[in-house]
Design a protein around this motif. Structure first.
Motif, PDB file in Angstrom:
ATOM      1  N   GLN A  63      41.334  24.422  47.244  1.00 55.04           N
ATOM      2  CA  GLN A  63      42.360  24.556  46.172  1.00 55.04           C
ATOM      3  C   GLN A  63      41.866  24.112  44.813  1.00 55.04           C
ATOM      4  OE1 GLN A  63      44.797  26.491  45.736  1.00 55.04           O
ATOM      5  NE2 GLN A  63      45.685  25.742  43.527  1.00 55.04           N
TER       6      GLN A  63
ATOM      7  N   SER B 112      39.051  26.527  43.428  1.00 53.90           N
ATOM      8  CA  SER B 112      39.854  27.620  43.060  1.00 53.90           C
ATOM      9  C   SER B 112      40.414  27.390  41.355  1.00 53.90           C
ATOM     10  CB  SER B 112      40.725  27.976  44.044  1.00 53.90           C
ATOM     11  OG  SER B 112      41.461  29.246  43.368  1.00 53.90           O
ATOM     12  N   GLU B 113      41.009  26.285  41.285  1.00 55.83           N
ATOM     13  CA  GLU B 113      41.452  25.619  40.135  1.00 55.83           C
ATOM     14  C   GLU B 113      40.572  25.779  39.009  1.00 55.83           C
ATOM     15  OE1 GLU B 113      43.756  22.209  40.564  1.00 55.83           O
ATOM     16  OE2 GLU B 113      45.346  23.373  41.741  1.00 55.83           O
TER      17      GLU B 113
ATOM     18  N   LYS C 207      46.505  31.843  42.602  1.00 52.91           N
ATOM     19  CA  LYS C 207      46.566  31.402  44.237  1.00 52.91           C
ATOM     20  C   LYS C 207      45.242  31.447  44.863  1.00 52.91           C
ATOM     21  CE  LYS C 207      51.592  31.935  45.349  1.00 52.91           C
ATOM     22  NZ  LYS C 207      52.597  32.412  46.233  1.00 52.91           N
ATOM     23  N   THR C 208      45.218  30.654  46.068  1.00 51.13           N
ATOM     24  CA  THR C 208      43.801  30.729  46.553  1.00 51.13           C
ATOM     25  C   THR C 208      44.100  31.668  47.897  1.00 51.13           C
ATOM     26  OG1 THR C 208      43.514  28.564  45.821  1.00 51.13           O
ATOM     27  CG2 THR C 208      42.142  29.436  47.591  1.00 51.13           C
TER      28      THR C 208
ATOM     29  N   TYR D 112      51.884  23.537  49.649  1.00 48.39           N
ATOM     30  CA  TYR D 112      50.682  24.236  50.205  1.00 48.39           C
ATOM     31  C   TYR D 112      51.111  26.008  50.217  1.00 48.39           C
ATOM     32  CZ  TYR D 112      47.958  20.607  51.770  1.00 48.39           C
ATOM     33  OH  TYR D 112      46.766  19.646  51.731  1.00 48.39           O
TER      34      TYR D 112
ATOM     35  N   HIS E 274      50.946  27.583  47.524  1.00 55.94           N
ATOM     36  CA  HIS E 274      50.031  28.188  46.304  1.00 55.94           C
ATOM     37  C   HIS E 274      48.955  28.825  47.219  1.00 55.94           C
ATOM     38  CE1 HIS E 274      48.659  24.034  47.155  1.00 55.94           C
ATOM     39  NE2 HIS E 274      47.610  24.390  46.875  1.00 55.94           N
ATOM     40  N   MET E 275      48.692  28.878  48.305  1.00 55.60           N
ATOM     41  CA  MET E 275      47.677  29.430  49.389  1.00 55.60           C
ATOM     42  C   MET E 275      48.300  30.605  49.993  1.00 55.60           C
ATOM     43  SD  MET E 275      45.812  26.219  50.858  1.00 55.60           S
ATOM     44  CE  MET E 275      44.974  25.047  49.690  1.00 55.60           C
TER      45      MET E 275
END
Length: 401
Positions: A114, A117-118, A126-127, A149, A151-152
């Protein structure tokens, strides 16, 4: 137990598995290849019969007839559309010297993924992470247990899905006699056959099942065309044209012959006639068993086609079609988790429309493409054998791990 309640499972009240087959347009590509392989020799025999009426000479010529239509992968590379998929840039993040299946290691990997990815695309995206099933299950449990979690987007790796397909087909064909045919034909030895049935050798497994599918379809075509002499002559002529085009290695002629054969399949209603023929032999146990095996292999190569062409909808359809075989052959981990994966992915259309549009319309943005040659994309988990699930990959707008 009271302080650690069981994580709440995701709920998808409108989701349901269906038994619909993938779009027939994709089967037509494979039917062209199978018919070309099955009928090209027959076309050569008919051609020689007109020139050499002597049966003995004809049989000799038939036995020496060369089939120039290449293997399934090579053929689809020849007739595939111009590759519009962007080349994927691949980087490997720092490795962690710890067992991947342990909870602390998995948590660290998810957090680092994450973080990467950010930095690359920002916090608003999102990842997407691809894992083999042994890691997908605990990662999914972590995601269900912790709100931070969400956001995955977790996905099982395509390579391990194909291995699961091979194990399921191996369970179906075990003790059927097909493995003995491989030995008698000097294709594989007993040790290799065991690896193929257990799904531990992907390349040989796919090759073995494609070779068997081709042989069985040749016998199927003989029975199917038994009382259809005129149709047989027409298809055999088109198969001969395809064979000659492949022999001359002329891409335009190959594409034209492929399109002609596909048009003939559509105009004749070949797939519908196949269904009617299957109904007539449905009472014969051997025919039914062989047709089921052929159907399983066709669904598996449809799944592989979806990955290699980056077709997201076909990927979901082929995965959904194969789920029933996981249930039937007691592949319990896949039977439990793949429906969850399908529900998660289909829900993206509403929960994350940006990613859904990226996967669906920006063709190939969920697989890894290292070559400009069509039909060569692979899954993210397969892109680097040395660091499969750790591989960080991204496109022009990177967002996947």
């Amino acid at each position: 137990m009271l302080n650690n309640p069981k994580p709440t499972s995701p709920s998808y009240p409108t989701f349901a598995l269906n038994d619909n087959q993938p779009a027939t347009s994709y089967y037509k590509h494979d039917m062209v290849w199978l018919l070309g392989q099955a009928l090209s020799n027959h076309a050569t025999l008919m051609e020689q019969q007109e020139i050499q009426p002597d049966i003995q000479e004809v049989e000799t010529t038939y036995s020496e007839a060369a089939n120039h239509i290449p293997s399934w992968s090579a053929y689809n590379s020849l007739v595939g559309n111009t590759c519009n998929m962007p080349l994927t840039r691949i980087n490997t993040p720092p490795l962690i010297a710890a067992p991947a299946h342990e909870w602390p290691t998995l948590l660290t990997i998810l957090k680092q993924a994450q973080g990467i990815s950010e930095k690359v695309v920002g916090q608003q995206r999102k990842t997407v992470i691809s894992l083999d099933l042994g890691l997908y299950r605990p990662a999914k449990q972590i995601q269900m247990a912790r709100d931070d979690y969400n956001h995955m987007i977790l996905r099982p790796g395509e390579l391990h899905m194909v291995m699961a397909h091979l194990r399921t087909i191996g369970s179906y064909m075990d003790c059927s006699g097909l493995d003995s045919c491989w030995i008698e034909a000097d294709l594989y030895g007993t040790s290799t056959i065991k690896q193929i049935i257990e799904g531990r050798h992907v390349k040989r497994g796919i090759t073995a099942h494609l070779t068997t599918l081709q042989a069985l379809f040749t016998l199927y075509a003989e029975a199917f065309y038994k009382d259809k002499a005129e149709i047989l002559h027409e298809f055999a002529e088109k198969a001969n044209n395809l064979n000659k085009a492949c022999r001359d290695n002329n891409n335009k002629d190959i594409q034209k012959a492929h399109d002609d054969m596909r048009h003939a399949i559509e105009s004749f209603g070949f797939l519908n006639h196949m269904s009617e023929f299957n109904d007539t032999v449905a009472t014969r146990p051997l025919a039914k068993a062989i047709r089921q095996y052929m159907q399983m292999v066709l669904v598996m190569i449809t799944y592989i086609r979806a990955v290699r062409t980056g077709d997201w909808i076909l990927h979901l359809d082929a995965t959904e079609t194969f789920v029933k075989y996981f249930f039937a052959h007691d592949k319990l981990n896949y039977a439990r988790l793949i429906p969850v994966y399908l529900a998660d992915m289909k829900a993206l259309a509403n929960t994350d429309p940006e990613i859904w549009e990226e996967f669906k319309f920006n063709q190939g943005n969920w697989v890894v493409n290292k070559s400009s040659i069509p039909f060569c994309a692979v899954g993210a988990s397969e892109s680097d054998d040395e660091s499969r699930w750790r591989t960080y990959w991204y496109h022009t707008q990177p967002h996947c791990i």
